[in-house]
Write an enzyme that holds these catalytic residues in place. Structure first.
Site, PDB file in Angstrom:
ATOM      1  N   TYR A  41       0.850  -1.186   0.000  1.00 50.03           N
ATOM      2  CA  TYR A  41       0.000   0.000   0.000  1.00 50.03           C
ATOM      3  C   TYR A  41       0.891   1.242   0.000  1.00 50.03           C
ATOM      4  O   TYR A  41       1.525   1.572   1.003  1.00 50.03           O
ATOM      5  CB  TYR A  41      -0.909   0.038   1.220  1.00 50.03           C
ATOM      6  CG  TYR A  41      -1.919  -1.090   1.297  1.00 50.03           C
ATOM      7  CD1 TYR A  41      -2.234  -1.880   0.192  1.00 50.03           C
ATOM      8  CD2 TYR A  41      -2.585  -1.371   2.500  1.00 50.03           C
ATOM      9  CE1 TYR A  41      -3.155  -2.904   0.268  1.00 50.03           C
ATOM     10  CE2 TYR A  41      -3.521  -2.395   2.581  1.00 50.03           C
ATOM     11  CZ  TYR A  41      -3.796  -3.157   1.468  1.00 50.03           C
ATOM     12  OH  TYR A  41      -4.716  -4.175   1.551  1.00 50.03           O
ATOM     13  N   HIS A 109      -0.478 -12.104   1.127  1.00 54.16           N
ATOM     14  CA  HIS A 109      -1.426 -11.266   0.394  1.00 54.16           C
ATOM     15  C   HIS A 109      -2.063 -12.011  -0.777  1.00 54.16           C
ATOM     16  O   HIS A 109      -3.271 -11.923  -1.010  1.00 54.16           O
ATOM     17  CB  HIS A 109      -0.696 -10.017  -0.111  1.00 54.16           C
ATOM     18  CG  HIS A 109      -1.582  -8.831  -0.264  1.00 54.16           C
ATOM     19  ND1 HIS A 109      -1.142  -7.543  -0.118  1.00 54.16           N
ATOM     20  CD2 HIS A 109      -2.902  -8.715  -0.543  1.00 54.16           C
ATOM     21  CE1 HIS A 109      -2.129  -6.696  -0.308  1.00 54.16           C
ATOM     22  NE2 HIS A 109      -3.213  -7.384  -0.574  1.00 54.16           N
ATOM     23  N   SER A 188     -13.078  -4.686   1.652  1.00 52.33           N
ATOM     24  CA  SER A 188     -14.027  -3.995   0.761  1.00 52.33           C
ATOM     25  C   SER A 188     -15.470  -4.344   1.100  1.00 52.33           C
ATOM     26  O   SER A 188     -16.272  -4.687   0.214  1.00 52.33           O
ATOM     27  CB  SER A 188     -13.731  -4.313  -0.714  1.00 52.33           C
ATOM     28  OG  SER A 188     -12.490  -3.795  -1.103  1.00 52.33           O
ATOM     29  N   PRO A 189     -15.850  -4.282   2.392  1.00 49.14           N
ATOM     30  CA  PRO A 189     -17.218  -4.649   2.764  1.00 49.14           C
ATOM     31  C   PRO A 189     -18.271  -3.683   2.234  1.00 49.14           C
ATOM     32  O   PRO A 189     -19.461  -4.009   2.232  1.00 49.14           O
ATOM     33  CB  PRO A 189     -17.174  -4.621   4.298  1.00 49.14           C
ATOM     34  CG  PRO A 189     -16.105  -3.612   4.611  1.00 49.14           C
ATOM     35  CD  PRO A 189     -15.063  -3.819   3.550  1.00 49.14           C
ATOM     36  N   GLY A 191     -18.272  -2.625  -0.912  1.00 46.94           N
ATOM     37  CA  GLY A 191     -18.251  -2.712  -2.370  1.00 46.94           C
ATOM     38  C   GLY A 191     -17.326  -1.703  -3.014  1.00 46.94           C
ATOM     39  O   GLY A 191     -17.638  -1.165  -4.069  1.00 46.94           O
ATOM     40  N   ARG A 192     -16.183  -1.451  -2.374  1.00 48.06           N
ATOM     41  CA  ARG A 192     -15.193  -0.485  -2.857  1.00 48.06           C
ATOM     42  C   ARG A 192     -15.798   0.903  -3.038  1.00 48.06           C
ATOM     43  O   ARG A 192     -15.453   1.640  -3.947  1.00 48.06           O
ATOM     44  CB  ARG A 192     -14.544  -0.970  -4.163  1.00 48.06           C
ATOM     45  CG  ARG A 192     -13.812  -2.301  -4.024  1.00 48.06           C
ATOM     46  CD  ARG A 192     -12.979  -2.625  -5.237  1.00 48.06           C
ATOM     47  NE  ARG A 192     -12.336  -3.928  -5.123  1.00 48.06           N
ATOM     48  CZ  ARG A 192     -11.204  -4.175  -4.467  1.00 48.06           C
ATOM     49  NH1 ARG A 192     -10.596  -3.180  -3.850  1.00 48.06           N
ATOM     50  NH2 ARG A 192     -10.686  -5.388  -4.425  1.00 48.06           N
ATOM     51  N   GLY A 193     -16.703   1.250  -2.146  1.00 45.38           N
ATOM     52  CA  GLY A 193     -17.293   2.583  -2.151  1.00 45.38           C
ATOM     53  C   GLY A 193     -18.675   2.651  -2.764  1.00 45.38           C
ATOM     54  O   GLY A 193     -19.414   3.616  -2.528  1.00 45.38           O
ATOM     55  N   LEU A 194     -19.055   1.631  -3.521  1.00 45.40           N
ATOM     56  CA  LEU A 194     -20.377   1.657  -4.147  1.00 45.40           C
ATOM     57  C   LEU A 194     -21.488   1.655  -3.116  1.00 45.40           C
ATOM     58  O   LEU A 194     -22.547   2.267  -3.320  1.00 45.40           O
ATOM     59  CB  LEU A 194     -20.527   0.446  -5.081  1.00 45.40           C
ATOM     60  CG  LEU A 194     -19.797   0.538  -6.424  1.00 45.40           C
ATOM     61  CD1 LEU A 194     -19.769  -0.826  -7.104  1.00 45.40           C
ATOM     62  CD2 LEU A 194     -20.461   1.570  -7.327  1.00 45.40           C
ATOM     63  N   GLY A 197     -21.775   5.243  -0.666  1.00 47.72           N
ATOM     64  CA  GLY A 197     -22.329   6.504  -1.138  1.00 47.72           C
ATOM     65  C   GLY A 197     -21.320   7.465  -1.728  1.00 47.72           C
ATOM     66  O   GLY A 197     -21.666   8.616  -2.023  1.00 47.72           O
TER      67      GLY A 197
END
Length: 311
Positions: A41, A109, A188-189, A191-194, A197
């Protein structure tokens, strides 16, 4: 609730260090007791920030980092990252950046296809016995790989993408973790930001944002997924919570440990509050009716991303 520290590095666009530091401290102050990062990262910048900002608060949280995710210019995993000599070198480098003498959890990883998992699990077990790591984990591996590693030395945790938009782990992986006593960690719980909001159109993705190459954020797929997220938002509003809080509460109800990431201190505080929510089971069933299995449009990642997953 865990804090995913990938967002502290410029993976989803430019990151101001002062903002990232504020968010990290806010997460701890809000009650996060698990911080999850990786050596790739920001090429170590996430680990370095955690080391500098949290060195004096080390006893307040469980620290996890990962190794073995480096890729070549074509997005293909570099071979040999599961070999004992590489694992030891990678851990020493991470410990230096983290300003720590040990980490509580050390993940592989991505599975190294050039090294038998038994060999990697063996050296990780030795590192546990030496006190350099508290336990070891695996990320994005199949149930069979998990079982093979566990037979060499018990696996502490398994991490994979899991959200209402990515429910494939429910078939075999989550049951295998439950059977073996392995903690299931959901990255990513949201949805990677989907489902948080933050993404409405492609214009919301900054230059350099990794998601620009993700099929779920392209064209009609994005429109379909935002439409689903809007319906989840309506359900959340009925409960008096944010969309992110509802989704995180659902992940926890499913028996997983979510590690949402964010660059905003306010979001970290709001996410932490999801761990204290008590919602009726009927609410979660309605969420699953809105977003049934395989409802998300588009693949989990592009071809090179998917090629690096152990299926």
């Amino acid at each position: 609730m865990g804090f995913g520290a990938m967002n502290l590095a410029p993976v989803y666009g430019r990151v101001e260090e002062s903002e990232a530091a504020d968010t990290l401290l806010a997460a701890l102050d809000a009650g996060f007791t698990f911080v999850d990062t990786a050596d790739i990262y920001g090429r170590g910048s996430s680990e370095d920030l955690i080391g500098r900002m949290l060195e004096k608060r080390r006893d307040e949280f469980v620290l996890a980092t990962k190794f073995g995710g480096n890729q070549d210019s074509h997005g293909i995993l570099i071979p040999g990252m599961g070999r004992p000599d590489y694992v030891r070198r990678a851990l020493d480098a991470s410990l230096s950046r983290l300003r720590a003498d040990h980490v509580d959890l050390y993940y592989l990883h991505r599975l190294d296809p050039t090294t038998p998992i038994e060999e990697t699990a063996g050296v990780l077990g030795e590192l546990v016995e030496a006190g350099k790591i508290g336990g070891y984990g695996l990320s994005e591996v199949s149930p069979s790989t998990l079982r093979r590693a566990h037979a060499v030395h018990p696996v502490t945790a398994l991490q994979t993408e899991y959200s209402p938009f990515q429910r494939a782990p429910e078939e075999e992986l989550i049951p295998a973790c439950a059977e073996l006593g392995v903690t299931f960690v959901a990255y990513s719980p949201l949805g990677r930001g989907l489902l948080g909001g933050t993404v409405r159109t492609a214009a919301d993705l900054e230059e350099g944002d990794w998601r620009r190459g993700n099929p779920r954020f392209q064209g009609g797929n994005l429109e379909r997924n935002v439409s689903l997220a809007d319906r989840v938002a309506t359900l959340a509003a009925e409960q008096g919570v944010t969309t992110a809080q509802l989704v995180l509460a659902w992940v926890i109800d499913r028996g997983a440990l979510p590690i949402p990431g964010t660059r905003k201190a306010a979001n970290a505080r709001a996410n932490a509050a999801a761990g204290d929510l008590t919602l009726d089971a009927s609410v979660f069933r309605r969420l699953e009716d809105i977003v049934p299995r395989d409802a998300a449009a588009g693949a989990q990642g592009n071809e090179s991303y998917l090629a690096n997953l152990d299926k």
